[in-house]
Enzyme design. Sequence first.
Site, mmCIF file in Angstrom:
data_model
loop_
_atom_site.group_PDB
_atom_site.id
_atom_site.type_symbol
_atom_site.label_atom_id
_atom_site.label_comp_id
_atom_site.label_asym_id
_atom_site.label_seq_id
_atom_site.Cartn_x
_atom_site.Cartn_y
_atom_site.Cartn_z
ATOM 1 N N TYR A 42 -7.243 -12.810 9.526
ATOM 2 C CA TYR A 42 -6.199 -13.968 9.837
ATOM 3 C C TYR A 42 -5.349 -13.444 11.126
ATOM 4 O O TYR A 42 -5.199 -14.049 11.966
ATOM 5 C CB TYR A 42 -5.556 -14.677 8.746
ATOM 6 N N LYS A 86 2.125 -2.413 -1.854
ATOM 7 C CA LYS A 86 2.573 -2.088 -0.613
ATOM 8 C C LYS A 86 3.532 -1.230 -0.480
ATOM 9 O O LYS A 86 3.176 -0.220 0.112
ATOM 10 C CB LYS A 86 2.898 -3.476 0.202
#
Length: 312
Positions: A14, A138
Amino acid sequence: MAESKVLIVGGTGYIGRRIVKACLAQGHETYIVQRPELGLQIEKLQMLLSFKKQGAHLVQASFSDHQSLVDAVKQVDVVISAVSGVHFRSHSILLQLKLVEAIKEAGNVKRFLPSEFGLDPARMGHALEPGRVTFDDKMTVRKAIEEASIPYTYISANLFAGYFAGSLSQMGSFVPPRDKVHLFGDGNLKAVFMDEEDVATYTIKAIDDPRTLNKTLYLRPPENILSQGELIGIWEKLIGKELDKTYISAQDFLTTLKGMDYKLQVGIGHFYHIFYEGCLTDFEIGEKGEEASKLYPEVNYTRMDEYLRIYV
């Protein structure tokens, strides 16, 4: 100084496809990882071939083949990862640990940008379960990068407009309603909405910039700092109609959230921090960060009134 050679991992995704376009547009020699399994995904394969026609180099590599990653990394100066971190698609954040190992072994990379492009995970230690897994993963990748002494830039892009602006931040739709709209709380806490093309442009601008080395680049252009209520107001003006508004309390939101499928809880749980806590704008950018529109005033970023016009 010559433009850096850039390897993009996740170049058909994306945000990855937009980063590829921006990288080519800004004159960088662009390499894209072509994973073996993409041979059976015709749309992604054709996208890669279209990038090849535009001058990109396709590099065969796989997360399951360490040496192929090392060989790919050795061809470039900068590595950008855009692997998926969205649970209702595929959550691949921790796969980047293999990429970190490859970069460490190759020893030539002067900047690594891991896949973040959303909320700053360093500020989300308080996040709700199960949504906090996104930020925890993350931060695991960040820890590995920094322990390996790999030069980095982290991109905090806030809210992708395709998900959050086009829908007026409604759950269950990516197009704006024309009759009724739900607001979180009083709808007045500020968020930051970014056109995905601008996210890619700012990302590529940062890769050779010494001011962003070992820092977080926050994409927070002033005219795109809007509350949900202000965003709805822009849409109402565009269509010439006032929408019927329902206000969702924090308690009602959390109750609804608990009844959702796990994957939806992970993603939609972030709405709570964005719209009930104002986590995107409730802090000052400190010395370990920079703001993109200040560093690159030449970028004419897309304002949300312009962005929403396509939906009219």
